[in-house]
Design an enzyme around this catalytic site. Structure first.
Site, PDB file in Angstrom:
ATOM      1  N   GLY A  10       0.828  -1.202   0.000  1.00 17.88           N
ATOM      2  CA  GLY A  10       0.000   0.000   0.000  1.00 17.88           C
ATOM      3  C   GLY A  10       0.861   1.250   0.000  1.00 17.88           C
ATOM      4  O   GLY A  10       0.340   2.356   0.076  1.00 17.88           O
ATOM      5  N   ASN A  11       2.187   1.053  -0.063  1.00 13.20           N
ATOM      6  CA  ASN A  11       3.107   2.195   0.008  1.00 13.20           C
ATOM      7  C   ASN A  11       3.665   2.492  -1.389  1.00 13.20           C
ATOM      8  O   ASN A  11       4.505   1.754  -1.902  1.00 13.20           O
ATOM      9  CB  ASN A  11       4.241   1.845   0.992  1.00 13.20           C
ATOM     10  CG  ASN A  11       5.225   2.979   1.182  1.00 13.20           C
ATOM     11  OD1 ASN A  11       5.467   3.755   0.261  1.00 13.20           O
ATOM     12  ND2 ASN A  11       5.796   3.071   2.368  1.00 13.20           N
ATOM     13  N   ASP A  69       8.428  -6.370   4.148  1.00  6.39           N
ATOM     14  CA  ASP A  69       8.244  -5.679   5.414  1.00  6.39           C
ATOM     15  C   ASP A  69       9.595  -5.099   5.805  1.00  6.39           C
ATOM     16  O   ASP A  69      10.622  -5.774   5.700  1.00  6.39           O
ATOM     17  CB  ASP A  69       7.708  -6.631   6.494  1.00  6.39           C
ATOM     18  CG  ASP A  69       6.979  -5.832   7.562  1.00  6.39           C
ATOM     19  OD1 ASP A  69       6.021  -5.110   7.217  1.00  6.39           O
ATOM     20  OD2 ASP A  69       7.388  -5.876   8.739  1.00  6.39           O
ATOM     21  N   SER A  70       9.588  -3.842   6.202  1.00  6.04           N
ATOM     22  CA  SER A  70      10.869  -3.191   6.475  1.00  6.04           C
ATOM     23  C   SER A  70      10.751  -2.267   7.667  1.00  6.04           C
ATOM     24  O   SER A  70       9.648  -2.001   8.154  1.00  6.04           O
ATOM     25  CB  SER A  70      11.333  -2.409   5.243  1.00  6.04           C
ATOM     26  OG  SER A  70      10.298  -1.598   4.749  1.00  6.04           O
ATOM     27  N   GLY A 145       9.786   8.610   4.204  1.00  2.99           N
ATOM     28  CA  GLY A 145       9.942   8.062   5.558  1.00  2.99           C
ATOM     29  C   GLY A 145      11.154   8.623   6.291  1.00  2.99           C
ATOM     30  O   GLY A 145      11.329   9.831   6.441  1.00  2.99           O
ATOM     31  N   ASP A 147      14.245   8.613   5.386  1.00  2.00           N
ATOM     32  CA  ASP A 147      15.398   8.958   4.543  1.00  2.00           C
ATOM     33  C   ASP A 147      16.090  10.273   4.944  1.00  2.00           C
ATOM     34  O   ASP A 147      17.320  10.350   4.861  1.00  2.00           O
ATOM     35  CB  ASP A 147      14.993   9.009   3.060  1.00  2.00           C
ATOM     36  CG  ASP A 147      14.791   7.617   2.476  1.00  2.00           C
ATOM     37  OD1 ASP A 147      15.355   6.651   3.025  1.00  2.00           O
ATOM     38  OD2 ASP A 147      14.069   7.495   1.472  1.00  2.00           O
ATOM     39  N   LYS A 166      20.760   5.265  -2.290  1.00  2.00           N
ATOM     40  CA  LYS A 166      19.815   4.168  -2.046  1.00  2.00           C
ATOM     41  C   LYS A 166      20.028   3.025  -3.032  1.00  2.00           C
ATOM     42  O   LYS A 166      19.877   1.861  -2.695  1.00  2.00           O
ATOM     43  CB  LYS A 166      18.359   4.659  -2.130  1.00  2.00           C
ATOM     44  CG  LYS A 166      17.922   5.410  -0.914  1.00  2.00           C
ATOM     45  CD  LYS A 166      16.417   5.494  -0.803  1.00  2.00           C
ATOM     46  CE  LYS A 166      15.894   4.614   0.309  1.00  2.00           C
ATOM     47  NZ  LYS A 166      14.447   4.831   0.559  1.00  2.00           N
ATOM     48  N   HIS A 171      18.579  -1.386   1.992  1.00  2.00           N
ATOM     49  CA  HIS A 171      18.010  -2.673   2.413  1.00  2.00           C
ATOM     50  C   HIS A 171      17.073  -3.215   1.338  1.00  2.00           C
ATOM     51  O   HIS A 171      17.040  -4.398   1.055  1.00  2.00           O
ATOM     52  CB  HIS A 171      17.272  -2.463   3.736  1.00  2.00           C
ATOM     53  CG  HIS A 171      16.301  -1.309   3.722  1.00  2.00           C
ATOM     54  ND1 HIS A 171      16.664  -0.050   3.289  1.00  2.00           N
ATOM     55  CD2 HIS A 171      14.981  -1.226   4.015  1.00  2.00           C
ATOM     56  CE1 HIS A 171      15.615   0.759   3.343  1.00  2.00           C
ATOM     57  NE2 HIS A 171      14.580   0.073   3.779  1.00  2.00           N
TER      58      HIS A 171
HETATM   59  P1  ITT Z   1       3.119  -1.934   3.108  1.00  2.00           P
HETATM   60  O1  ITT Z   1       3.133  -2.732   4.400  1.00  2.00           O
HETATM   61  O2  ITT Z   1       1.750  -1.708   2.555  1.00  2.00           O
HETATM   62  O3  ITT Z   1       4.072  -2.487   2.093  1.00  2.00           O
HETATM   63  P2  ITT Z   1       4.225   0.157   4.801  1.00  2.00           P
HETATM   64  O4  ITT Z   1       4.761   1.518   4.548  1.00  2.00           O
HETATM   65  O5  ITT Z   1       3.179  -0.010   5.890  1.00  2.00           O
HETATM   66  O6  ITT Z   1       3.677  -0.445   3.414  1.00  2.00           O
HETATM   67  P3  ITT Z   1       6.027  -1.435   6.373  1.00  2.00           P
HETATM   68  O7  ITT Z   1       4.944  -1.945   7.266  1.00  2.00           O
HETATM   69  O8  ITT Z   1       7.072  -2.397   5.891  1.00  2.00           O
HETATM   70  O9  ITT Z   1       5.445  -0.791   5.060  1.00  2.00           O
HETATM   71  O10 ITT Z   1       6.708  -0.211   7.102  1.00  2.00           O
HETATM   72  C1  ITT Z   1       7.950   0.212   6.737  1.00  2.00           C
HETATM   73  C2  ITT Z   1       8.143   1.648   7.201  1.00  2.00           C
HETATM   74  O11 ITT Z   1       9.554   1.811   7.487  1.00  2.00           O
HETATM   75  C3  ITT Z   1       7.803   2.639   6.112  1.00  2.00           C
HETATM   76  O12 ITT Z   1       6.476   3.075   6.155  1.00  2.00           O
HETATM   77  C4  ITT Z   1       8.801   3.781   6.407  1.00  2.00           C
HETATM   78  O13 ITT Z   1       8.294   4.582   7.445  1.00  2.00           O
HETATM   79  C5  ITT Z   1      10.007   3.009   6.928  1.00  2.00           C
HETATM   80  N1  ITT Z   1      10.918   2.689   5.806  1.00  2.00           N
HETATM   81  C6  ITT Z   1      11.054   1.491   5.186  1.00  2.00           C
HETATM   82  N2  ITT Z   1      11.927   1.572   4.176  1.00  2.00           N
HETATM   83  C7  ITT Z   1      12.334   2.849   4.145  1.00  2.00           C
HETATM   84  C8  ITT Z   1      13.209   3.555   3.309  1.00  2.00           C
HETATM   85  O14 ITT Z   1      13.823   2.978   2.287  1.00  2.00           O
HETATM   86  N3  ITT Z   1      13.401   4.853   3.548  1.00  2.00           N
HETATM   87  C9  ITT Z   1      12.774   5.471   4.569  1.00  2.00           C
HETATM   88  N4  ITT Z   1      11.923   4.891   5.391  1.00  2.00           N
HETATM   89  C10 ITT Z   1      11.690   3.575   5.193  1.00  2.00           C
END
Ligand code: ITT
Length: 185
Positions: A10-11, A69-70, A145, A147, A166, A171
């Site tokens: 959803g992102n 998931d990150s 996010g 960054d 990046k 990651h």
């Molecule tokens: P989906 O689960 O729908 O894929 P989400 O944004 O909720 O989208 P996550 O639950 O994996 O995804 O949350 C990861 C969060 O970590 C994300 O919303 C950012 O706030 C942060 N994040 C992850 N990768 C990042 C990046 O490359 N740069 C900056 N912030 C990051």
């Protein structure tokens, strides 16, 4: 090798970055977006969250699909916000997180990503991590996010100041390259 692969997220920022990485590293394997609004389980493990989410995504879509998931894990905060990164970004934002680290000399942190790929037969897991430090202030306007506050190891700019970093260290980049090399087998 599946020729149609979907990224369930959803992102839009995560999808945009993944699409670019596929474009540069997986010629002939275009990446499709599965707009996926899923209530994630709560867990301290990215892998556990990703495994559950990809089962739900595959059940809905019925095609080869992956989720990622990150999160950002900060040493001085015992790994917080970790798997709660999306929620914390929405509630505290970068400024709130910087406040928690005010006068904290240990700035070490890492981004981690866990991809779960489901082709209808098996679920495969791919990890990627990027070590770095948390800046004293926000810098730069690129990316999304965390960054603006994350400086990858060996560099002096945040991801948001120099978005090219990046493509070298992130990651997401590392976990996607592992997935792509699996898909090419
Ligand atoms: P989906 O689960 O729908 O894929 P989400 O944004 O909720 O989208 P996550 O639950 O994996 O995804 O949350 C990861 C969060 O970590 C994300 O919303 C950012 O706030 C942060 N994040 C992850 N990768 C990042 C990046 O490359 N740069 C900056 N912030 C990051």
């Amino acid at each position: 090798m599946p020729y149609e692969i979907y990224f369930a997220t959803g992102n839009p920022d995560k999808f945009r970055e993944a699409k670019e990485i596929f474009g540069k590293n997986a010629a002939g394997m275009p990446l499709n977006h599965f707009q996926f609004a899923h209530r994630e389980i709560r867990s301290d493990s990215l892998e556990e969250i990703a495994r559950e989410a990809v089962s739900a995504a595959h059940a809905q879509l019925g095609r080869p699909v992956f989720v990622e998931d990150s999160g950002l894990f900060i040493d001085a905060l015992n790994g917080f916000p970790g798997t709660y990164s999306a929620w914390v970004q929405g509630k505290l934002g970068n400024r709130g997180l910087l406040k928690l680290l005010e006068s904290e000399p240990d700035r070490a942190a890492r981004f981690e990503a866990c991809i779960a790929f489901n082709d209808g037969k098996t679920t495969r897991i791919f990890h990627g991590a990027c070590n770095g430090t948390i800046a004293e202030k926000e810098h730069g306007r690129g990316g999304f996010g965390y960054d603006p506050i994350f400086v990858p190891k060996g560099e002096s700019s945040t991801f948001a100041e120099n978005i090219e970093l990046k493509n070298k260290y992130s990651h997401r980049y590392k976990s996607l390259l592992a997935l792509i090399s699996y898909l090419k087998i």
